[in-house]
Design an enzyme around this catalytic site. Structure first.
Site, PDB file in Angstrom:
ATOM      1  N   LYS A  62     -12.879   1.057  12.760  1.00 28.63           N
ATOM      2  CA  LYS A  62     -11.583   1.402  13.352  1.00 28.63           C
ATOM      3  C   LYS A  62     -11.686   1.462  14.881  1.00 28.63           C
ATOM      4  CE  LYS A  62      -8.653   1.594  10.026  1.00 28.63           C
ATOM      5  NZ  LYS A  62      -7.436   0.778  10.062  1.00 28.63           N
ATOM      6  N   TYR A  76     -16.910   3.094   8.670  1.00 27.40           N
ATOM      7  CA  TYR A  76     -15.447   3.059   8.680  1.00 27.40           C
ATOM      8  C   TYR A  76     -14.918   3.474  10.048  1.00 27.40           C
ATOM      9  CZ  TYR A  76     -10.609   4.123   7.541  1.00 27.40           C
ATOM     10  OH  TYR A  76      -9.240   4.162   7.546  1.00 27.40           O
ATOM     11  N   ILE A  80       1.256   3.720   2.349  1.00 25.09           N
ATOM     12  CA  ILE A  80       2.068   3.920   3.565  1.00 25.09           C
ATOM     13  C   ILE A  80       2.966   2.704   3.791  1.00 25.09           C
ATOM     14  CG2 ILE A  80       2.057   4.419   6.048  1.00 25.09           C
ATOM     15  CD1 ILE A  80      -0.731   5.648   5.684  1.00 25.09           C
ATOM     16  N   GLY A 102      -3.587  -1.753  -2.607  1.00 25.43           N
ATOM     17  CA  GLY A 102      -2.145  -1.572  -2.830  1.00 25.43           C
ATOM     18  C   GLY A 102      -1.785  -2.019  -4.243  1.00 25.43           C
ATOM     19  N   GLY A 140       0.831  -1.204   0.000  1.00 21.83           N
ATOM     20  CA  GLY A 140       0.000   0.000   0.000  1.00 21.83           C
ATOM     21  C   GLY A 140       0.862   1.248   0.000  1.00 21.83           C
ATOM     22  N   ASP A 200       0.166  -8.790   1.307  1.00 21.21           N
ATOM     23  CA  ASP A 200      -0.735  -7.800   0.694  1.00 21.21           C
ATOM     24  C   ASP A 200      -1.563  -8.517  -0.378  1.00 21.21           C
ATOM     25  OD1 ASP A 200      -0.392  -4.378   0.438  1.00 21.21           O
ATOM     26  OD2 ASP A 200      -1.770  -5.475  -0.878  1.00 21.21           O
TER      27      ASP A 200
END
Ligand code: UDP
Length: 327
Positions: A156, A152, A14, A39, A12, A34
Site C-alpha cells: 500500500k 501488505y 466497499i 468480491g 467488493g 471486478d
C-alpha cells in the site's frame, strides 16, 4: 453535470456500496471491473439491471480491458485490491502483484488524459506505531520483512508513492485515502474481518473467537460514511495531491467488541481467547492500536462520522439474519 465514473473492485464490499451511492445520482454513469477474487456477484446483483451500470468481469492486470474502461470514464475510484489480513497471508504473491502492478496500470493509463484517480490505501500504512491518533504525516513503523504481514502495508505504501510520483512528474490529479477498519452489511468474514466473523459466530451459537488477550483496539467506521466521503474527495479540488485518513476515532478493544456482539445478538455463545500462534504462523505480528486523526479530512470536505459502533453492529446483524432467512 453528467459524469462517467469507473470503480475498480465494484463487486467488493466497499465498491458495491460506492456504486449504489454513485447510481443514486441520476447524472452518473458507472463502469466497473471486478474479478470476483474477494468480491462477489451477490453484492451487486440488485444493481445489474440498472442501465447506468456497466459491469465487466476481469482483472486490473488485464491491460487492454482496463484501458478500454479508463478511456470511457472521466474519473476513477480505484478500490480493486487484495483485502483482509487472512487473505493476504494466504495469497502473498498474488496480493502484492494486484496491489502494486494493478495500481501502476491504473495510474499509467489514467495519466494519458490526466483523469482524476482516488487511491484507497489503508491504516496498515502506520504499522506498529503506537503514537496515536495517527496524523497523515505520522511515521510508519514496520517489522522485519520476515514478518510477512508487513508485505501488505508495504504494498500500500508503494501505491501511495506511485500515486504521489505520477502527480508530481506527470501532473496526474490524484487523491489518496487511508481507510480505518470499514465495516457494514455485505462484508464477509471469509478473509479474517472481525465484525462479520463475530456476528456469524454469535448468530450460530458458536464460540466468539478473540485472538490474543483481546486488549488490541480498533476504530470501526460504517461503510455508508466512507462511500459518501469518497465521492466528496473525488469532487473537491482541495484534495488533489493530498492524503487523508478516513475513519472513526472512537476506539474499542476486541474483547469489548465480542461482548457487544454477544449482547446485541442475545447469543449464548462463549467468548473464547485463542493465542495468535494457533491462528497464524510465527511470522505474524498483530497491530495493537489504530486510531485516526481526522482533522485534515474534516477541514477539506466537512467529514464527520454519522454512525456509531452500535449502528454498525445492528446493521451487520440485520444483514446476516436476513441472509440466513433467504438461505
Ligand atoms: N480478530 C479476532 N478474532 C477474529 C478475527 C480478528 O480477535 O476472529 C482480531 C484481530 O487479531 C485484530 C482485530 O480483530 O486484532 C481486527 O482484525 P481485522 O482482521 O478485522 O482487521 P485488521 O487487523 O486489519 O485491523
Amino acid at each position: 453535470m453528467k459524469k462517467r465514473c469507473l470503480v475498480t473492485g465494484g463487486a467488493g464490499f466497499i465498491g458495491s456500496h460506492l456504486i449504489e451511492q454513485l447510481l443514486s445520482d441520476s447524472n452518473n454513469d458507472v463502469w466497473t471491473i471486478d474479478d470476483f477474487s474477494t468480491g462477489s456477484k451477490d453484492n451487486i446483483s440488485h444493481l445489474l439491471n440498472n442501465p447506468k451500470l456497466h459491469f465487466h468481469q476481469g482483472s486490473i492486470l488485464n491491460e487492454s480491458l482496463l484501458k478500454e474502461l479508463i478511456d470511457r470514464c472521466e474519473v476513477i475510484y480505484h478500490l480493486a485490491a487484495a483485502v483482509g489480513v487472512k487473505y493476504v497471508m494466504d495469497n502473498l504473491i498474488e496480493s502484492m502483484k494486484i496491489n502494486i502492478e494493478g495500481t501502476e496500470n491504473v495510474l499509467e493509463m489514467a495519466s494519458r488524459d490526466k483523469k482524476k484517480v482516488l487511491i484507497t490505501s489503508s491504516s496498515e500504512i502506520y504499522g506498529k506505531n503506537e503514537n496515536y491518533p495517527f496524523k497523515e504525516e505520522s511515521d510508519r513503523i514496520l517489522g522485519s520483512t520476515t514478518k510477512l504481514r508487513w508485505s501488505y502495508s508495504s504494498s500500500k505504501a508503494i501505491d501511495e508513492f506511485l500515486a504521489l510520483a505520477y502527480h508530481k512528474e506527470k501532473g496526474l490529479p490524484i487523491v489518496i485515502t487511508r481507510l480505518f477498519n470499514v465495516a457494514g452489511p455485505r462484508q464477509t468474514g471469509a478473509y479474517g474481518m472481525v465484525i462479520p466473523r463475530f456476528v456469524n459466530q454469535a448468530l450460530k451459537g458458536e464460540p466468539i473467537t478473540v485472538y490474543g488477550d483481546g486488549s488490541s483496539t480498533r476504530s470501526f467506521i460504517h461503510v455508508t460514511d466512507v462511500v459518501r466521503n469518497l465521492i466528496s474527495m473525488m469532487e473537491s479540488k482541495n484534495t488533489i495531491g493530498e492524503i487523508f485518513n478516513l475513519g472513526n476515532p472512537e476506539a474499542v478493544t476486541i474483547s469489548n467488541l465480542a461482548y457487544a456482539v454477544k449482547k446485541l445478538t442475545e447469543s449464548k455463545s462463549d467468548i473464547k481467547y485463542i493465542p495468535y500462534t494457533q491462528i497464524y504462523d510465527d511470522s505474524f505480528e498483530d497491530l495493537r492500536y489504530r486510531v485516526p486523526d481526522i482533522s485534515k479530512i474534516s477541514k477539506a470536505v466537512g467529514f464527520k462520522p454519522t454512525k456509531s459502533l452500535e449502528d454498525i453492529l445492528k446493521d451487520v446483524i440485520k444483514y446476516y439474519k436476513n441472509k440466513e432467512k433467504c438461505g
